[in-house]
Design an enzyme around this catalytic site. Structure first.
Site, short mmCIF file in Angstrom:
data_model
loop_
_atom_site.label_atom_id
_atom_site.label_comp_id
_atom_site.label_asym_id
_atom_site.label_seq_id
_atom_site.Cartn_x
_atom_site.Cartn_y
_atom_site.Cartn_z
NE ARG A 173 23.05 15.64 0.44
CZ ARG A 173 23.38 16.94 0.57
NH1 ARG A 173 22.85 17.86 -0.22
NH2 ARG A 173 24.26 17.32 1.46
CB SER A 223 25.53 10.95 5.09
OG SER A 223 26.55 11.78 5.55
CD GLU A 293 22.79 11.79 1.38
OE1 GLU A 293 22.60 12.39 2.45
OE2 GLU A 293 23.82 11.94 0.70
C1 LIG Z 1 33.12 8.88 1.60
C2 LIG Z 1 31.91 9.52 0.98
C3 LIG Z 1 31.63 10.85 1.22
C4 LIG Z 1 30.52 11.46 0.65
N1 LIG Z 1 30.27 12.77 0.90
C5 LIG Z 1 29.19 13.36 0.36
C6 LIG Z 1 28.91 14.74 0.62
O1 LIG Z 1 29.66 15.42 1.31
N2 LIG Z 1 27.80 15.27 0.06
C7 LIG Z 1 26.96 14.55 -0.73
O2 LIG Z 1 25.96 15.11 -1.24
N3 LIG Z 1 27.20 13.24 -1.01
C8 LIG Z 1 28.30 12.64 -0.48
N4 LIG Z 1 28.54 11.33 -0.76
C9 LIG Z 1 27.59 10.56 -1.59
C10 LIG Z 1 27.87 10.56 -3.09
O3 LIG Z 1 29.25 10.79 -3.36
C11 LIG Z 1 27.03 11.60 -3.83
O4 LIG Z 1 25.65 11.35 -3.65
C12 LIG Z 1 27.32 11.62 -5.34
O5 LIG Z 1 26.65 12.71 -5.92
C13 LIG Z 1 26.88 10.35 -6.05
O6 LIG Z 1 27.43 10.37 -7.36
P1 LIG Z 1 27.78 9.00 -8.11
O7 LIG Z 1 28.29 9.33 -9.46
O8 LIG Z 1 28.65 8.15 -7.29
O9 LIG Z 1 26.33 8.37 -8.23
P2 LIG Z 1 25.92 6.83 -8.09
O10 LIG Z 1 26.12 6.40 -6.69
O11 LIG Z 1 26.57 6.03 -9.15
O12 LIG Z 1 24.36 6.95 -8.38
C14 LIG Z 1 23.51 7.63 -7.47
C15 LIG Z 1 22.16 7.85 -8.16
O13 LIG Z 1 22.33 8.77 -9.23
C16 LIG Z 1 21.85 8.23 -10.44
N5 LIG Z 1 22.71 8.73 -11.51
C17 LIG Z 1 24.06 8.62 -11.59
N6 LIG Z 1 24.51 9.25 -12.71
C18 LIG Z 1 23.41 9.73 -13.35
C19 LIG Z 1 23.20 10.44 -14.57
N7 LIG Z 1 24.22 10.79 -15.37
N8 LIG Z 1 21.93 10.76 -14.93
C20 LIG Z 1 20.88 10.40 -14.14
N9 LIG Z 1 21.01 9.72 -12.99
C21 LIG Z 1 22.26 9.38 -12.59
C22 LIG Z 1 21.94 6.71 -10.25
O14 LIG Z 1 21.01 6.04 -11.09
C23 LIG Z 1 21.62 6.57 -8.78
O15 LIG Z 1 20.22 6.51 -8.57
C24 LIG Z 1 29.66 10.70 -0.19
C25 LIG Z 1 29.96 9.36 -0.47
C26 LIG Z 1 31.07 8.77 0.12
C27 LIG Z 1 31.39 7.34 -0.21
#
Ligand SMILES: Cc1cc2nc3c(=O)[nH]c(=O)nc-3n(C[C@H](O)[C@H](O)[C@H](O)COP(=O)(O)OP(=O)(O)OC[C@H]3O[C@@H](n4cnc5c(N)ncnc54)[C@H](O)[C@@H]3O)c2cc1C
Length: 299
Positions: A173, A223, A293
């Site tokens: 992560r 999570s 996380e």
């Molecule tokens: C129901 C559910 C299930 C999930 N299952 C998983 C799983 O199985 N495995 C897992 O790893 N995660 C899981 N997640 C968490 C999440 O989906 C991941 O961490 C995902 O990668 C976050 O992406 P996001 O675009 O939503 O990021 P955001 O939540 O919008 O941002 C997260 C972080 O990334 C940064 N960020 C976003 N885009 C960029 C970019 N282009 N450049 C630099 N920084 C950036 C943001 O500034 C922030 O600090 C789950 C979430 C939910 C709600």
């Protein structure tokens, strides 16, 4: 300075939202207003907004799908840049090139359509590919580091850089995008030729597991805690007797204790208090420190 007027030099009016509730942009459905939330459609627009903020000392924060975020009830001062307008995905042989805001669902669908295997693990993660690089998102034995070849980033000084996967120091992560404050603009994935039916079968199976195990009918950020070495966070929380524990509108999911759900109009404060309670109880019972996380952001 009139920030709105300056932003309008770069973006159309409908790409600029003022005093925008962040609960509309997070999977948790929690978060007070961002002073400005902007949605660029091209890399050039994104870079111009960042340059404008940097030059004028305006605080900015990037989000993708908001699926790993807990935003404060007071919201976010400055400019939130939402990347989901940058969602082009191209396929060349076994290489996929995706703009940062493309959802993992969309990129995985492209992989499937082109019979490319390797990213089945990611098809049900509800994030953008930029967010997935930031987090080194992973599931069911796969991680982004396994499929990333190169990434185009903007560094803090405003320089464009192409980084190879080894430059990103991927770990559980974690990628050094977090430490270096890089903006991920574009991601190149290297997959393998596979069999369409088999790829589809695996994706359907993994997504079925999510529906079975995760509380997908409630807003959450997935999570809440990282997996502590040698344990599972959900199991520790369950064994501490915390399943179903509620503070305000936030609740430890009955279905999967690793998730906190927004059960009933939860505030950020409810979630933070519940996180603290879980950390204290698990430490007291098992001597294990749970680290979050999800990312907290805001005033
Ligand atoms: C129901 C559910 C299930 C999930 N299952 C998983 C799983 O199985 N495995 C897992 O790893 N995660 C899981 N997640 C968490 C999440 O989906 C991941 O961490 C995902 O990668 C976050 O992406 P996001 O675009 O939503 O990021 P955001 O939540 O919008 O941002 C997260 C972080 O990334 C940064 N960020 C976003 N885009 C960029 C970019 N282009 N450049 C630099 N920084 C950036 C943001 O500034 C922030 O600090 C789950 C979430 C939910 C709600």
């Amino acid at each position: 300075m009139d920030i709105q007027k300056e932003l309008e030099k770069v973006l159309n009016k409908e790409q600029i939202l003022i005093n925008e509730p962040m609960k509309k942009h997070t999977s948790f459905k929690i978060g007070g207003p961002a002073d400005f939330l902007v949605i660029p459609y091209t890399k050039e627009e994104l870079i111009e907004v960042i340059n404008f903020c940097t030059k004028n000392n305006i605080n900015f924060y990037l989000i993708g799908n908001g699926s790993n975020l807990l935003v404060s009830d007071k919201g976010i001062r400055g400019v939130v840049i939402k990347t989901t307008g940058l969602s082009k995905v191209e396929v060349k042989d076994n290489i996929i090139i995706a703009e940062c805001g493309a959802s993992l669902a969309k990129v995985s669908k492209k992989a499937l359509e082109n019979s490319l295997k390797g990213m089945e693990f990611a098809s049900g993660i509800p994030g953008s590919i930029g967010g997935a690089i930031f987090m080194n998102a992973g599931a069911y034995g796969g991680e982004m580091k396994d499929i990333v070849e190169r990434v185009l980033v903007l560094d803090k000084e405003g320089n464009l850089k192409i980084l190879n996967k080894d430059d990103l120091e991927f770990a559980y992560r974690y990628s050094n995008v977090q430490k270096n404050g890089y903006i991920v603009l574009e991601v190149e994935l290297k997959l393998e030729k596979g069999d369409y039916e088999e790829i589809k079968r695996v994706m359907d199976e993994l997504n079925g597991k999510r529906v079975e195990k995760q509380p997908l009918n409630f807003p959450s950020a997935g999570s809440v805690f990282k997996r502590p070495q040698g344990y599972f966070a959900g199991k520790l929380i369950e064994d501490a007797g915390l399943k179903g524990m509620r503070i305000g509108g936030a609740m430890v999911s009955e279905k999967h204790a690793g998730f906190i759900i927004n059960y009933d109009n939860a505030t950020c404060e409810d979630v933070l208090n519940l996180i603290k309670l879980i950390q204290d109880k698990v430490y007291e019972k098992f001597g294990v420190k749970l680290e979050t996380e999800i990312k907290f952001v805001g005033e």
